[in-house]
Design a protein around this motif. Sequence first.
Motif, mmCIF file in Angstrom:
data_model
loop_
_atom_site.group_PDB
_atom_site.id
_atom_site.type_symbol
_atom_site.label_atom_id
_atom_site.label_comp_id
_atom_site.label_asym_id
_atom_site.label_seq_id
_atom_site.Cartn_x
_atom_site.Cartn_y
_atom_site.Cartn_z
ATOM 1 N N UNK A 1 0.829 -1.211 0.000
ATOM 2 C CA UNK A 1 0.000 0.000 0.000
ATOM 3 C C UNK A 1 0.858 1.254 0.000
ATOM 4 N N UNK A 2 1.976 1.202 0.713
ATOM 5 C CA UNK A 2 2.866 2.361 0.728
ATOM 6 C C UNK A 2 3.382 2.663 -0.679
ATOM 7 N N UNK A 3 3.710 1.614 -1.421
ATOM 8 C CA UNK A 3 4.235 1.804 -2.779
ATOM 9 C C UNK A 3 3.223 2.518 -3.664
ATOM 10 N N UNK A 4 1.939 2.241 -3.443
ATOM 11 C CA UNK A 4 0.907 2.878 -4.265
ATOM 12 C C UNK A 4 0.752 4.358 -3.935
ATOM 13 N N UNK A 5 1.099 4.757 -2.722
ATOM 14 C CA UNK A 5 1.094 6.187 -2.391
ATOM 15 C C UNK A 5 2.115 6.901 -3.279
ATOM 16 N N UNK A 6 3.312 6.326 -3.378
ATOM 17 C CA UNK A 6 4.351 6.912 -4.222
ATOM 18 C C UNK A 6 3.914 6.944 -5.684
ATOM 19 N N UNK A 7 3.234 5.907 -6.118
ATOM 20 C CA UNK A 7 2.755 5.879 -7.496
ATOM 21 C C UNK A 7 1.800 7.036 -7.769
ATOM 22 N N UNK A 8 0.909 7.304 -6.828
ATOM 23 C CA UNK A 8 -0.037 8.394 -6.998
ATOM 24 C C UNK A 8 0.671 9.727 -7.172
ATOM 25 N N UNK A 9 1.726 9.948 -6.370
ATOM 26 C CA UNK A 9 2.485 11.189 -6.498
ATOM 27 C C UNK A 9 3.145 11.284 -7.870
ATOM 28 N N UNK A 10 3.689 10.167 -8.356
ATOM 29 C CA UNK A 10 4.332 10.156 -9.671
ATOM 30 C C UNK A 10 3.331 10.463 -10.776
ATOM 31 N N UNK A 11 2.161 9.857 -10.711
ATOM 32 C CA UNK A 11 1.161 10.044 -11.759
ATOM 33 C C UNK A 11 0.682 11.490 -11.832
ATOM 34 N N UNK A 12 0.433 12.096 -10.676
ATOM 35 C CA UNK A 12 -0.047 13.476 -10.715
ATOM 36 C C UNK A 12 1.061 14.437 -11.151
ATOM 37 N N UNK A 13 2.270 14.209 -10.696
ATOM 38 C CA UNK A 13 3.380 15.060 -11.118
ATOM 39 C C UNK A 13 3.562 14.981 -12.629
ATOM 40 N N UNK A 14 3.476 13.778 -13.176
ATOM 41 C CA UNK A 14 3.590 13.605 -14.625
ATOM 42 C C UNK A 14 2.500 14.393 -15.348
ATOM 43 N N UNK A 15 1.280 14.318 -14.841
ATOM 44 C CA UNK A 15 0.170 15.044 -15.474
ATOM 45 C C UNK A 15 0.413 16.544 -15.460
ATOM 46 N N UNK A 16 0.925 17.066 -14.357
ATOM 47 C CA UNK A 16 1.193 18.502 -14.244
ATOM 48 C C UNK A 16 2.282 18.935 -15.218
ATOM 49 N N UNK A 17 3.190 18.010 -15.552
ATOM 50 C CA UNK A 17 4.256 18.295 -16.511
ATOM 51 C C UNK A 17 3.841 17.983 -17.950
ATOM 52 N N UNK A 18 2.608 17.526 -18.135
ATOM 53 C CA UNK A 18 2.104 17.080 -19.444
ATOM 54 C C UNK A 18 2.972 15.946 -19.995
ATOM 55 N N UNK A 19 3.310 15.026 -19.100
ATOM 56 C CA UNK A 19 4.004 13.798 -19.482
ATOM 57 C C UNK A 19 3.038 12.647 -19.274
#
Length: 213
Positions: free
Chosen positions: A136-154
């Motif tokens: 479950x902890x790993x999925x928290x990190x995944x969520x941060x990565x996904x949103x950061x990518x979206x904000x960068x238009x990646x």
Amino acid sequence: MTHAKIQEALEWRYATKKFDSTKKISAQDWKTLTDSLTLAPSSYGIQPWKFLVIENPAVREQLKPVSWGQTQVTDASHYVVFLYKETMDEAFVQKYINRIAEVRGAPLEALDGYKEMMVNNLVKAPEEKIRVWSQRQAYIAMGFLLETAALLKIDATPMEGFDPAAYDKILGLEGTGWKSVATVALGYRHSEDSYQNLKKVRFADEALIEYVK
């Protein structure tokens, strides 16, 4: 960043099915993406995860068949495998305590109480409970990565469609105490990916969000 820009990024992102293999993420953008992983929150702050960035094309080719042939594995600019710590031991807790002392300039003895709490709650907990918690902890990190990518238009595609045991063998994880749990492919959508033109389907706010007053 304005509220409108954040909303636009959230609407823009989707699980990309076909990446343009000729387009690569810049070093500056990649550093921001990795920052989103290393700065992601975790219980106790202990970070029971690792992130394998698979750069070797041959290894990606090996992973593709055990990812049900999904082309994102080989075509994305960057491919990240999320690992979770299978068991928690006192040595890992001590490693984290040492890091706290180093970063904050705190004497180790001042952290004895915090260390004891983590040992009692994590090291002495049933192994199955720790496995689930760590995943479950790993999925928290995944969520941060996904949103950061979206904000960068990646573009980014979270993936669970793979054989974890096969990944662990190919990546040399067997016997290390680390296991694969999920992956994220990152890069830029191909112009031929028809999914980018589909409207995002979500339940209405009122169906998902309730206010307890």
